[in-house]
Motif scaffolding. Structure first.
Motif, PDB file in Angstrom:
ATOM      1  N   GLY A  91       4.273  -3.835 -17.760  1.00 22.69           N
ATOM      2  CA  GLY A  91       5.430  -3.669 -16.886  1.00 22.69           C
ATOM      3  C   GLY A  91       5.171  -2.839 -15.651  1.00 22.69           C
ATOM      4  O   GLY A  91       6.096  -2.494 -14.921  1.00 22.69           O
ATOM      5  N   VAL A  92       3.912  -2.496 -15.393  1.00 26.43           N
ATOM      6  CA  VAL A  92       3.556  -1.687 -14.230  1.00 26.43           C
ATOM      7  C   VAL A  92       2.759  -2.546 -13.248  1.00 26.43           C
ATOM      8  O   VAL A  92       1.851  -3.262 -13.646  1.00 26.43           O
ATOM      9  CB  VAL A  92       2.722  -0.456 -14.649  1.00 26.43           C
ATOM     10  N   THR A  93       3.136  -2.468 -11.965  1.00 25.51           N
ATOM     11  CA  THR A  93       2.384  -3.184 -10.931  1.00 25.51           C
ATOM     12  C   THR A  93       1.811  -2.181  -9.938  1.00 25.51           C
ATOM     13  O   THR A  93       2.292  -1.058  -9.815  1.00 25.51           O
ATOM     14  CB  THR A  93       3.271  -4.190 -10.168  1.00 25.51           C
ATOM     15  N   HIS A  94       0.770  -2.617  -9.254  1.00 26.16           N
ATOM     16  CA  HIS A  94       0.102  -1.801  -8.240  1.00 26.16           C
ATOM     17  C   HIS A  94       0.194  -2.539  -6.911  1.00 26.16           C
ATOM     18  O   HIS A  94      -0.194  -3.697  -6.806  1.00 26.16           O
ATOM     19  CB  HIS A  94      -1.364  -1.579  -8.637  1.00 26.16           C
ATOM     20  N   ILE A  95       0.723  -1.863  -5.894  1.00 27.26           N
ATOM     21  CA  ILE A  95       0.831  -2.429  -4.548  1.00 27.26           C
ATOM     22  C   ILE A  95       0.087  -1.508  -3.602  1.00 27.26           C
ATOM     23  O   ILE A  95       0.339  -0.302  -3.575  1.00 27.26           O
ATOM     24  CB  ILE A  95       2.301  -2.562  -4.101  1.00 27.26           C
ATOM     25  N   GLU A  96      -0.836  -2.080  -2.830  1.00 35.73           N
ATOM     26  CA  GLU A  96      -1.571  -1.295  -1.845  1.00 35.73           C
ATOM     27  C   GLU A  96      -1.057  -1.626  -0.451  1.00 35.73           C
ATOM     28  O   GLU A  96      -0.909  -2.796  -0.102  1.00 35.73           O
ATOM     29  CB  GLU A  96      -3.068  -1.574  -1.937  1.00 35.73           C
ATOM     30  N   ILE A  97      -0.782  -0.596   0.335  1.00 31.57           N
ATOM     31  CA  ILE A  97      -0.248  -0.764   1.683  1.00 31.57           C
ATOM     32  C   ILE A  97      -1.212  -0.149   2.681  1.00 31.57           C
ATOM     33  O   ILE A  97      -1.659   0.990   2.496  1.00 31.57           O
ATOM     34  CB  ILE A  97       1.137  -0.091   1.811  1.00 31.57           C
ATOM     35  N   ASP A  98      -1.544  -0.906   3.728  1.00 34.17           N
ATOM     36  CA  ASP A  98      -2.390  -0.390   4.798  1.00 34.17           C
ATOM     37  C   ASP A  98      -1.548   0.535   5.665  1.00 34.17           C
ATOM     38  O   ASP A  98      -0.603   0.105   6.324  1.00 34.17           O
ATOM     39  CB  ASP A  98      -2.945  -1.547   5.629  1.00 34.17           C
ATOM     40  N   ALA A  99      -1.879   1.809   5.649  1.00 28.84           N
ATOM     41  CA  ALA A  99      -1.088   2.812   6.363  1.00 28.84           C
ATOM     42  C   ALA A  99      -1.060   2.553   7.866  1.00 28.84           C
ATOM     43  O   ALA A  99      -0.041   2.765   8.520  1.00 28.84           O
ATOM     44  CB  ALA A  99      -1.632   4.215   6.080  1.00 28.84           C
ATOM     45  N   GLU A 100      -2.164   2.079   8.418  1.00 32.38           N
ATOM     46  CA  GLU A 100      -2.234   1.836   9.855  1.00 32.38           C
ATOM     47  C   GLU A 100      -1.335   0.686  10.296  1.00 32.38           C
ATOM     48  O   GLU A 100      -0.830   0.683  11.412  1.00 32.38           O
ATOM     49  CB  GLU A 100      -3.677   1.551  10.262  1.00 32.38           C
TER      50      GLU A 100
END
Length: 137
Positions: free
Chosen positions: A81-90
């Motif tokens: 039930g856990v997901t990982h989302i990566e966001i490019d800060a720039e």
């Protein structure tokens, strides 16, 4: 003699700062300024997890970001039930400013509704992330 004392004082102060910085880096903690902030799937670019979501802010030339991606990916694979989302800060400077992201990697732990419950700057330890997920539910 005075120069030697100044040199010793500067080295002691720098060492103390280094030790404190190392102890704080990667710790998952609650921040008062995050109370009430909610992030939806539309702003994150991915679906929220059923139980919790790990949001990682990264930058292109950040070495600890790669290790953080690996740790969070492992946690998301192990904890249901856990997901990982990566966001490019720039590429998402408006979101970075709104959430007061000062360095990468920064990890936000969101509950099932998208409310920020925990935050970590630096490379978090796997056990700390799993413990924070237990508190997110």
């Amino acid at each position: 003699m005075a120069g030697l004392l100044v040199c010793v004082a500067v080295l002691a102060a720098a060492s103390a700062y280094g030790v404190l910085h190392k102890r704080r880096s990667g710790r998952v903690r609650v921040r008062g300024r995050d109370d009430g902030k909610r992030l939806g799937a539309d702003r994150l670019g991915g679906e929220l997890g059923e139980r919790a979501t790990l949001v990682q802010f990264s930058s292109a030339f950040c070495a600890p970001c790669r290790a953080t991606r690996r740790v969070l990916g492992e946690v998301a694979g192990v904890v249901p039930g856990v997901t990982h989302i990566e966001i490019d800060a720039e590429a998402h400077l408006d979101l970075v400013r709104e959430l007061d992201i000062l360095k990468t990697p920064t990890v936000l732990v969101l509950d099932a509704d998208g409310h920020i419950v925990r935050r970590a700057t630096g490379l978090p330890r796997k056990a700390d992330v799993i413990a924070a997920l237990g508190e997110a539910v």
